[in-house]
Enzyme design. Structure first.
Site, short mmCIF file in Angstrom:
data_model
loop_
_atom_site.label_atom_id
_atom_site.label_comp_id
_atom_site.label_asym_id
_atom_site.label_seq_id
_atom_site.Cartn_x
_atom_site.Cartn_y
_atom_site.Cartn_z
N ASN A 192 -1.78 -10.17 10.03
CA ASN A 192 -1.43 -8.76 9.90
C ASN A 192 -1.10 -8.24 11.29
OD1 ASN A 192 -1.57 -6.07 8.25
ND2 ASN A 192 -2.66 -5.68 10.17
N TYR A 200 -2.55 0.34 16.07
CA TYR A 200 -3.74 1.16 15.99
C TYR A 200 -4.12 1.65 17.39
CZ TYR A 200 -4.04 -1.88 11.86
OH TYR A 200 -3.75 -2.59 10.72
N ARG A 201 -4.82 2.77 17.43
CA ARG A 201 -5.27 3.30 18.72
C ARG A 201 -6.48 2.52 19.21
NH1 ARG A 201 -7.85 8.39 17.72
NH2 ARG A 201 -9.80 7.26 17.99
N ARG A 233 -6.25 -0.39 6.06
CA ARG A 233 -5.31 -1.15 6.87
C ARG A 233 -5.66 -2.64 6.89
NH1 ARG A 233 -1.48 2.35 6.26
NH2 ARG A 233 -1.72 4.29 7.44
N GLY A 234 -4.64 -3.44 7.23
CA GLY A 234 -4.81 -4.89 7.19
C GLY A 234 -5.89 -5.41 8.12
N GLU A 281 4.84 -9.50 8.94
CA GLU A 281 5.66 -8.56 9.70
C GLU A 281 6.64 -9.30 10.60
OE1 GLU A 281 2.00 -6.28 8.54
OE2 GLU A 281 2.39 -8.28 9.35
N ASP A 330 -4.72 13.96 18.06
CA ASP A 330 -4.04 13.10 17.08
C ASP A 330 -2.82 13.80 16.50
OD1 ASP A 330 -4.75 14.61 14.68
OD2 ASP A 330 -6.78 13.85 14.94
#
Length: 503
Positions: free
Chosen positions: A171, A175-176, A193-194, A235, A284
């Site tokens: 995957n 991400y932060r 999420r993955g 991906e 954010d």
């Protein structure tokens, strides 16, 4: 254009879309302040060559316009993105071709897939320099702190790479990450999420999760990581489809993971399930500071990088920001995929002002009563990316969903709130959305702004006002006679509608 960050920056510079800044700048607040002003004005990408406390330059605002997003994906016009979306839709739900022309198109797609398969680079540029042990110090990477209330320095534009310990399928997400020490960071990802799924599987098997972070990568890979794809597809394959050739991958030095061979930096580490640290607050995409959450802790033990590496970054906040510009492009890619999932949808739009996912406007070719409600419910379940969409407004296909005047008119003239508004309470929700009474749990609203047909209404609907076609045609022919040829009627004066120019 070379398929790496350096090649893209060179391409932007050739097109006058990159500005080099040699004046000393501070990664703490100053870089973000400069970048935000340039982005708000639709300005160029920036390369800060003299960053305080670091030997590495910082690239930012590389995808700050839809035009630059298209260039990153080897395209010139946004319309080409929908063609790409149609290809992805065929891959997600392939159907047996019924005509020779369909078979030929599917054959071309399969050939594109073969070309898109990732390759291996056994002498990767990303491993020209290797740093391990006591020499490893993440503080040397010029991570920025965008807002004064942020808890620390962050990585925002890195590819976070993990692997399913059962299937071996990787995957790749964005991400932060928050810097915690010279060798540790926390990663902030949502449970759907993955990467989070992989961590749960690793925990069930009593294993550590291997994790690699690729920094300074081809912007095309960012787009591939953000595209909605089936869980069992890679991906890397989609990035190859975007670019027309396979992504060159390299084996990590210390992990059983593959990473982009041309990345500027690679961080290699592990997560021990259950080992957490406080993460946040940070500004954010909602336009507020998020809360403090316990997040998985990554312990890094190896850093590799190219010679004279370039660090790339971005930051979140109230639109417009780079992430919102990327979302506009993804909106075009989603459209054919969504049409395939929900056949009655003719078009859809995620306004940037609604954070590019909180409100969706969809148009349908209405054929039966209740269809608008069905379309809204189908939209929420069509793709994981729409799980946290709060508002869905459904309009007739004649409405230009990208024109707020038309959408507001449809809502005002076609909606009876007691009949046409429906709310789904207590649904899974974005933990960054403070509007919810309970964090992580909230409601969704659907608005049917379509023309009503029996039995949705018991009375006849008024006839829409339209010009006489013969008179309209005559006026077109005689427009210059009236002495009005110099008027540009394609541009409507916003002051007529209470908007302020330049506000």
């Amino acid at each position: 254009m070379a398929r790496d960050l350096r090649g893209f920056l060179q391409f932007l510079e050739q097109r006058g879309q990159l500005r080099r800044i040699s004046t000393p700048v501070d990664p703490d607040l100053e870089i973000a302040e400069i970048s935000n002003r340039v982005l708000q004005a639709g300005g160029p990408a920036l390369l800060f060559e003299n960053v305080k406390g670091s030997d590495y330059p910082v690239a930012i605002n590389c995808l700050g316009t839809e035009e630059r997003v298209c260039w990153a994906m080897n395209m010139e016009k946004p319309a080409e993105l929908e063609t790409l979306g149609a290809k992805l839709g065929m891959l997600q739900q392939p159907k047996p071709p019924k005509k020779i022309s369909q078979a030929i198109e599917f054959g071309k797609l399969l050939f594109d897939v073969l070309k898109a398969k990732p390759g291996r680079n056994f002498f990767p540029p990303c491993q020209e320099v290797i740093v391990e042990g006591d020499n490893l110090d993440l503080n040397k990477i010029p991570m920025i702190r965008p807002y004064p209330g942020d808890a620390g320095r962050i990585i925002t534009l890195g590819l976070v790479i993990t692997k399913d310990c059962e299937t071996g399928i990787p995957n790749v997400g964005v991400y932060r990450l928050q810097l915690q020490s010279s060798t540790t960071m926390t990663v902030h990802w949502l449970s759907v999420r993955g990467g989070a799924r992989h961590l749960r599987k690793a925990a069930q098997q009593g294993k550590k999760l291997e994790i690699a972070i690729a920094l300074g990568i081809d912007p095309l890979l960012i787009m591939a990581a953000a595209t909605p794809i089936p869980v069992d597809l890679s991906e890397w394959l989609f990035a190859g489809l975007y670019g027309g050739s396979g992504v060159a991958l390299a084996k990590c030095k210390t992990l059983d993971l593959e990473v982009p061979a041309d990345a500027e930096f690679i961080l290699e580490g592990t997560i021990t399930p259950g080992e957490m640290l406080s993460d946040g607050p940070f500004g954010d995409h909602m336009g507020y500071y998020g809360g403090v959450e316990d997040s998985p802790l990554i312990r890094f033990h190896c850093l590799t990088h190219r010679k004279d590496p370039i660090y790339s970054t971005t930051f979140s906040g109230r639109p417009p920001k780079e992430e919102a510009i990327i979302a506009i492009a993804l909106n075009r890619i989603y459209t054919p995929i969504l049409r395939q999932q929900v056949s009655e949808i003719t078009d859809f739009f995620l306004p940037m002002e609604a954070l590019s996912y909180k409100a969706a406007i969809i148009s349908i070719d209405k054929a039966y009563p209740g269809q608008a409600r069905r379309a809204a419910l189908a939209f929420w379940s069509a793709l994981p990316q729409f799980t946290y969409t709060k508002f869905v407004i459904v309009v007739d296909k004649e409405i230009n969903i990208r024109d707020p005047r038309q959408v507001v008119w449809a809502i005002s003239s076609k909606v009876d709130p007691s009949r046409d508004v429906f709310i789904l309470p207590n649904t899974p929700f974005d933990t960054l959305d403070f509007a919810s009474e309970k964090i992580g749990l909230g409601g969704r609203m659907g608005i049917d702004a379509t023309t009503k047909i029996p039995p949705e209404t018991e009375h006849e609907w008024g006839e829409a006002l339209e010009s006489d076609p013969e008179v309209a045609s005559m006026v077109d022919r005689r427009w210059a006679e009236y002495g009005l040829a110099d008027l540009n009627l394609d541009e409507v004066n916003p002051n007529l509608f209470g908007y302020e120019i330049g506000s």
